[in-house]
Design an enzyme around this catalytic site. Structure first.
Site, PDB file in Angstrom:
ATOM      1  N   VAL A  77     -33.444  14.397 102.368  1.00 36.39           N
ATOM      2  CA  VAL A  77     -34.367  14.305 103.506  1.00 36.39           C
ATOM      3  C   VAL A  77     -34.357  12.934 104.169  1.00 36.39           C
ATOM      4  O   VAL A  77     -35.161  12.680 105.069  1.00 36.39           O
ATOM      5  CB  VAL A  77     -35.801  14.706 103.096  1.00 36.39           C
ATOM      6  CG1 VAL A  77     -35.862  16.184 102.750  1.00 36.39           C
ATOM      7  CG2 VAL A  77     -36.309  13.861 101.936  1.00 36.39           C
ATOM      8  N   ASN A 103     -43.124  14.371  99.058  1.00 33.86           N
ATOM      9  CA  ASN A 103     -43.158  13.792  97.729  1.00 33.86           C
ATOM     10  C   ASN A 103     -41.949  12.900  97.425  1.00 33.86           C
ATOM     11  O   ASN A 103     -42.017  12.056  96.531  1.00 33.86           O
ATOM     12  CB  ASN A 103     -43.226  14.911  96.682  1.00 33.86           C
ATOM     13  CG  ASN A 103     -43.019  14.393  95.276  1.00 33.86           C
ATOM     14  OD1 ASN A 103     -43.883  13.734  94.713  1.00 33.86           O
ATOM     15  ND2 ASN A 103     -41.853  14.680  94.699  1.00 33.86           N
ATOM     16  N   SER A 153     -48.449   5.432  96.537  1.00 32.74           N
ATOM     17  CA  SER A 153     -48.538   4.782  95.226  1.00 32.74           C
ATOM     18  C   SER A 153     -49.671   3.780  95.245  1.00 32.74           C
ATOM     19  O   SER A 153     -49.879   3.083  96.251  1.00 32.74           O
ATOM     20  CB  SER A 153     -47.237   4.068  94.870  1.00 32.74           C
ATOM     21  OG  SER A 153     -47.395   3.322  93.671  1.00 32.74           O
ATOM     22  N   TYR A 166     -40.641  -1.637  97.823  1.00 28.86           N
ATOM     23  CA  TYR A 166     -41.328  -0.376  97.528  1.00 28.86           C
ATOM     24  C   TYR A 166     -42.781  -0.405  97.995  1.00 28.86           C
ATOM     25  O   TYR A 166     -43.251   0.534  98.650  1.00 28.86           O
ATOM     26  CB  TYR A 166     -41.251  -0.122  96.031  1.00 28.86           C
ATOM     27  CG  TYR A 166     -41.895   1.164  95.555  1.00 28.86           C
ATOM     28  CD1 TYR A 166     -41.329   2.396  95.851  1.00 28.86           C
ATOM     29  CD2 TYR A 166     -43.060   1.131  94.787  1.00 28.86           C
ATOM     30  CE1 TYR A 166     -41.898   3.572  95.395  1.00 28.86           C
ATOM     31  CE2 TYR A 166     -43.640   2.305  94.327  1.00 28.86           C
ATOM     32  CZ  TYR A 166     -43.061   3.526  94.635  1.00 28.86           C
ATOM     33  OH  TYR A 166     -43.641   4.689  94.173  1.00 28.86           O
ATOM     34  N   LYS A 170     -44.613   1.976 100.828  1.00 18.27           N
ATOM     35  CA  LYS A 170     -45.765   2.812 100.493  1.00 18.27           C
ATOM     36  C   LYS A 170     -47.002   2.392 101.283  1.00 18.27           C
ATOM     37  O   LYS A 170     -47.820   3.246 101.676  1.00 18.27           O
ATOM     38  CB  LYS A 170     -46.045   2.753  98.992  1.00 18.27           C
ATOM     39  CG  LYS A 170     -44.985   3.443  98.138  1.00 18.27           C
ATOM     40  CD  LYS A 170     -44.850   4.918  98.460  1.00 18.27           C
ATOM     41  CE  LYS A 170     -43.990   5.646  97.440  1.00 18.27           C
ATOM     42  NZ  LYS A 170     -43.772   7.081  97.779  1.00 18.27           N
ATOM     43  N   ILE A 199     -47.938   7.504  86.003  1.00 21.70           N
ATOM     44  CA  ILE A 199     -47.963   8.900  85.607  1.00 21.70           C
ATOM     45  C   ILE A 199     -46.895   9.134  84.536  1.00 21.70           C
ATOM     46  O   ILE A 199     -45.767   8.653  84.656  1.00 21.70           O
ATOM     47  CB  ILE A 199     -47.713   9.822  86.816  1.00 21.70           C
ATOM     48  CG1 ILE A 199     -48.732   9.531  87.929  1.00 21.70           C
ATOM     49  CG2 ILE A 199     -47.780  11.282  86.398  1.00 21.70           C
ATOM     50  CD1 ILE A 199     -50.185   9.729  87.538  1.00 21.70           C
TER      51      ILE A 199
END
Length: 260
Positions: A77, A103, A153, A166, A170, A199
């Site tokens: 994607v 996601n 995140s 990152y 985010k 997680i």
């Protein structure tokens, strides 16, 4: 009651019967939990993955045993052509979409002084541009009552050494979400962010056991609850945001992080 039974009980009562859902990056981790939760809630789910493998095969098997019209598509994607093909699959198979869950994410830690342009671009493309391409492509398939859910995140709020690229991507996803919530709100389309903390996913299981145990203990110590989160716990928030129960919730960044 076990976590699995609790998840399925939540799913059955989510009010998603017949809803048409696209989840990007659904073969592992949080994405997989979202795909299965949506399907068990009665939704028809299309998901995508970049590479074939055992995780994709096992997900296809689980979806095959779950009522509904479900499909897994190979798509990157970050690429315009792949996104176009993915959206065409949703249009042809489902006739439209009610829920989009962005996601897909990408992260390889790097000290800022050594961060290359290629690493920066790959991280921004994987975490931000991908969400833009999929959401913009899906717009003609969405109507009043639809929900777009972006997976962010919690580090976007607290920062992370070795993750400037990152956290920047985010954090930008949050601004992207709030602007879309305002722009698409008059059409009845809601847009929100879920920001997970640490997680416990298959990525931990891929590590040597002693390293995984140390990391689990370390990350658990950061949480007010003293443990890591479960992918199913993030998925339950996605179920809520996709459901009519969240009909007046838009432009929000919901942290699922155990209070870090």
């Amino acid at each position: 009651m076990t976590g699995l039974r609790y998840e399925r009980a939540d799913a059955r009562s989510a009010g998603l019967d017949g809803r048409r859902v696209l989840v990007t990056g659904g073969s592992r981790g949080v994405g997989r939990a979202v795909v299965l939760s949506m399907a068990r809630a009665g939704a028809h789910v299309v998901s995508c993955h970049r590479q074939p493998g055992p995780a994709v095969d096992s997900l296809r098997k689980e979806l095959g045993a779950t009522p509904g019209d479900h499909c897994l598509v190979r798509a990157d994607v970050r690429q315009d052509d792949d996104v176009r093909d993915l959206i065409d699959e949703c249009r042809g198979r489902l006739g439209g979409l009610d829920v989009v869950v962005n996601n897909v994410g990408a992260f390889a830690p790097a000290p800022y002084a050594e961060l290359s342009r290629a690493e920066w671009d790959a991280t921004v493309d994987g975490n931000l541009t991908s969400a833009h391409l999929v959401t913009q492509g899906a717009l003609p398939l969405l109507s009043a009552g639809s929900s777009v859910i972006n997976v962010g995140s919690t580090v976007a709020s607290i920062g992370m050494s070795g993750g400037a690229h990152y956290t920047a991507a985010k954090a930008a996803l949050v601004g992207f979400t709030r602007s879309l919530a305002r722009e698409l709100g008059p059409a009845g389309i809601r847009v929100n962010v879920i920001s997970p903390g640490r997680i416990d996913t298959e990525a931990m299981d891929d590590l040597p056991p002693e390293i995984a145990a140390r990391q689990r203990a370390l990350f658990a110590s950061f949480s007010a609850l003293g443990r890591l989160g479960g992918a199913d716990e993030v998925a339950r928030v996605a179920l809520f945001l996709a459901s009519p129960a969240a009909g007046y919730v838009t432009g929000q960044n919901i942290h699922v992080d155990g209070c870090v």
